[in-house]
Scaffold this active site. Structure first.
Site, PDB file in Angstrom:
ATOM      1  N   ASP A   1       0.831  -1.204   0.000  1.00 51.69           N
ATOM      2  CA  ASP A   1       0.000   0.000   0.000  1.00 51.69           C
ATOM      3  C   ASP A   1       0.868   1.258   0.000  1.00 51.69           C
ATOM      4  O   ASP A   1       1.951   1.282   0.566  1.00 51.69           O
ATOM      5  CB  ASP A   1      -0.890  -0.014   1.243  1.00 51.69           C
ATOM      6  CG  ASP A   1      -1.820   1.177   1.320  1.00 51.69           C
ATOM      7  OD1 ASP A   1      -2.702   1.270   0.450  1.00 51.69           O
ATOM      8  OD2 ASP A   1      -1.661   2.006   2.229  1.00 51.69           O
TER       9      ASP A   1
ATOM     10  N   GLU B   1       0.740  -0.691  -5.111  1.00 50.84           N
ATOM     11  CA  GLU B   1      -0.269   0.354  -5.314  1.00 50.84           C
ATOM     12  C   GLU B   1       0.516   1.654  -5.422  1.00 50.84           C
ATOM     13  O   GLU B   1       0.897   2.263  -4.419  1.00 50.84           O
ATOM     14  CB  GLU B   1      -1.247   0.403  -4.140  1.00 50.84           C
ATOM     15  CG  GLU B   1      -2.428   1.329  -4.389  1.00 50.84           C
ATOM     16  CD  GLU B   1      -2.543   2.465  -3.374  1.00 50.84           C
ATOM     17  OE1 GLU B   1      -3.329   3.383  -3.632  1.00 50.84           O
ATOM     18  OE2 GLU B   1      -1.830   2.457  -2.359  1.00 50.84           O
TER      19      GLU B   1
END
Length: 733
Positions: free
Chosen positions: A412, A465
């Site tokens: 993330d 991401e």
């Protein structure tokens, strides 16, 4: 003589009582003396202590040197091992003295830097045993890194959370260690840490803990990883190393809100074992190949969805034990489903029991808030240049593959790691040594992380991401890249959703938004995400983004979903999208499963199920995602009618699938599509079918290619395009 001993011992007792001793092994335990040996024991509140060998034979009565609890016994020789029979005012206990296990306490520290995984095999709470005098002594070895601490004590339910009772020993490199015999899996503990000035910090949970309680205690719990028996050997052996040529349809899940119990028990969460039944069976029935779980690393605040983790080595206890989580993964594998988890190395929360100012200094975070604080998330940023942090993070990644058999890690907020000026205004960030905005330390860490994962677990994968145009995110490190296996295509997601939210009458003015992703498609190994971030914080649901009346909204969503499944790139769909949930995702409640009573929602679910089946059985739709031979535009210029058509080709076989999307509510009769070869073509999927709550407009089933040149091809077929629909048309071999 007696007075001098009392004076010296009182000073030592005072230091022990105020938890100011950093080298307890030098003053406690058994030590050789000129005339034999001396055993010194520290047991606050004890009345008397008898020293025994491990068979219960008495070696002598200890002399109480100080009323606070310091005892001493002189012996003629050093015993192999001993235990203490302790009399308190209300009880008598027998303890094997932990301060006689100097070597065992330090075991493994010298090898810490030989491999990242040595960190979680050495630090934290490790169950150990040793053979002495024919007895097996079992217990738990504790080790924690706090180099600037003045003192550290082990506290837990075994010592009534009394920081005086188990002072830990400081190693030369800043690790604090202690082996406590008699402890076992299930005992609760924390660390009582004093900062460099001797001030006591809030009690800290174990940074390398494997299990912990929830609010309000957040207590660490000793766990034995060796007890679980895996049953996924065949699955692991069957996994290939190159995921780029495989079908990958990912179901993104927040475990706490996928489904909740009707009769509320606490928050009504399904346990890992219940999810292993209900969720796994659902995902299998829907035909997804992967489950991606929002972070399960232990985290204190429900509302963070796991993106503010504190226990990087522990699955959250909200849903059960570490073995329960292993069972969930095991069941996924036995049902041919891969498991990806979100891993968050970008930042950590400021909760007092966690990593923040762990030893009274910025041990894990950058000291300068211009580098060490995320104002967007009110969280600390790891100091990616510190060796202890780098080892900690890479080890925390590897344990998920090692102990939990996870198949992939989705990292993330990579963009926030790569750039010093991420979400910062001028003057709020510090440039790198070259005056630029790249965080070289984070870049180096990400490369090392990827190298370690693929070296040690070649069947696994990593996914970034990353929301910028940083070059080479999914390229190997030897080729100058960051080394990720895949990257989320945030550009495709934003552009295509922006296009779909437009009224069909105006889509022709934004036609490039639905086609632009192919301009850069081969720059990275992309995953196409329709993730949780698109259905929260006032963004509404996917269905709610679609324009038009009720039927048109559903038709738009069906056409868009099928377009996504055919577009190059692996697929990720957040839970609820597959049932066309009308309401925005709420992490505090279950999905709106009741909507499946209505054909609009049941139709979307049926379509996704069929898309997954068609996708997995059609190599043309996934083999060439990152190969220029796998995709051909047929017509990307029909902006006036908002129609796109393209062809997907198999790489290892001759399969051909033509995809046509009509993004207007008008039927396009006899719409001509160029094809490469003569022969028959058959519709294999139509999102306008009545099975999916479509209008069932007649588009035909099979077509014979005509020798009419079209779209720069020698042959063509004429198809009636249904309104707001996507068709898959296969060349019949």
């Amino acid at each position: 003589m007696k007075k001098e001993i009392t004076s010296a011992s009182s000073q030592l007792a005072e230091q022990l009582a105020s938890v100011r001793v950093s080298q307890p092994f030098s003053v406690l335990g058994c030590h050789s003396r000129d005339k034999g040996a001396q055993i010194t024991a520290w047991r606050p509140d004890a009345i008397s202590i008898q020293v025994e060998d491990l068979h219960g034979n008495k070696l002598g009565q200890m002399l109480k040197l100080d009323q606070q609890g310091l005892f001493e016994l002189e012996l003629e020789s050093i015993p192999t091992a001993y235990q203490l029979a302790i009399q308190y005012s209300d009880s008598q206990v027998v303890d094997i003295d932990p301060y006689q296990f100097n070597e065992l306490a330090f075991e493994g520290l010298a090898q810490l830097h030989e491999a990242p995984q040595n960190l979680y095999k050495t630090l934290g709470a490790q169950i150990k045993s040793v053979e002495l005098e024919g007895n097996t002594i079992s217990g738990v070895k504790f080790a924690v890194y706090a180099p600037s601490a003045a003192a550290v004590s082990l506290i837990g339910d075994f010592n009534l959370w009394d920081g005086r009772k188990h002072p830990m020993e400081r190693s030369i490199d800043g690790h604090w260690v202690l082996f406590v015999p008699g402890l076992e899996a299930g005992c609760k503990y924390k660390f009582e840490v004093k900062d460099p000035h001797g001030n006591q910090l809030p009690h800290k949970t174990d940074p390398v803990g494997f299990y912990s309680e929830q609010y309000p205690s957040f207590t660490s719990i000793v766990w034995d990883h060796s007890q679980y028996q895996w049953n996924d050997e065949h699955w692991i052996a069957s996994q290939h190393t190159d995921k780029r040529k495989e079908a990958m349809s990912i179901y993104e899940v927040h475990l706490g809100s996928w489904k909740r119990k009707q009769e509320q028990e606490g928050k009504g969460y399904l346990s890992y074992r219940e999810l292993a039944d209900e969720l796994v069976n659902y995902v299998k029935d829907m035909g997804y190949t992967h489950i991606e779980v929002l972070p399960v690393s232990e985290f204190p605040f429900d509302g963070s969805w796991g993106y503010q983790p504190i226990g990087m080595f522990a699955p959250t206890s909200r849903f059960g034990t570490p073995d329960d989580f292993k069972y969930f993964v095991d069941q996924c594998h036995q049902n041919n489903i891969s498991v990806i988890i979100d891993w968050v190395p970008a930042h950590f929360p400021s909760d007092a029991h966690g990593l923040a100012r762990f030893d009274g200094t910025s041990l894990y975070e950058y000291e300068d808030p211009r580098r060490g604080w995320h104002k967007d998330w009110n969280s600390y940023i790891y100091d990616f240049g510190r060796d202890n942090v780098r080892q900690f993070l890479v080890a925390s990644a590897l344990i998920w593959m090692d102990e939990y058999h996870i198949d992939g890690l989705r990292v993330d907020a990579v963009a926030s790691m790569l750039y010093w000026d991420y979400s910062r205004d001028e003057g709020e960030w510090v440039p790198n040594v070259d005056g630029g905005n790249h965080n070289y330390e984070a870049i180096s860490l990400l490369k090392w992380f990827n190298e370690e994962v693929y070296k040690q677990y070649p069947h696994a994968m990593t996914i970034a991401e990353e929301s910028t145009a940083f070059a080479g995110v999914s390229r190997p490190t030897f080729d100058g890249g960051l080394g990720f296996g895949f990257k989320w295509n945030m550009g495709w997601m934003h552009d295509s959703l922006d296009f779909m939210q437009k009224d069909p009458a105006f889509r022709k003015y934004h036609h490039n938004e639905i086609t632009f992703a192919m301009v850069y498609n081969y720059d990275e190994n992309f995953v196409l995400p329709l993730s949780h971030d698109e259905v929260v914080h006032g963004k509404g649901s996917l269905l709610g983004k679609m324009p038009g009346d009720e039927w048109q909204q559903a038709a738009n969503l069906r056409a868009y979903t099928a377009f996504m499944w055919a577009h190059p790139g692996k697929k990720l769909n957040f839970m609820g999208n597959e049932i066309a949930q009308a309401s925005e995702w709420n992490h505090d409640t279950s999905l709106d499963w009741h909507v499946l009573e209505y054909p609009k929602h049941a139709g979307q679910q049926a379509l996704v199920k069929q898309l997954n089946a068609t996708y997995k059985s059609s190599p043309a739709l996934y083999q060439g995602d990152y190969d220029t031979r796998g995709f051909e535009w047929i017509d990307h210029n029909d902006w006036e009618r908002s129609i796109v058509s393209f062809q997907r080709n198999g790489i290892e076989d001759q399969q051909t699938i033509i995809v046509v999307s009509n993004f207007t509510p008008l039927v396009r009769e006899s719409y001509r599509i160029g094809v490469n070869h003569a022969g028959r073509y058959r519709v294999i999927l139509n999102t306008d079918s009545e099975h999916y709550w479509g209008s069932n407009a007649d588009c035909g089933i099979e077509f014979e290619a005509e020798q009419i040149g079209w779209n720069e091809r020698a042959y063509s077929i004429a198809v009636n395009l249904p309104p707001l629909a996507t068709l898959y048309i296969e060349k019949v071999v």
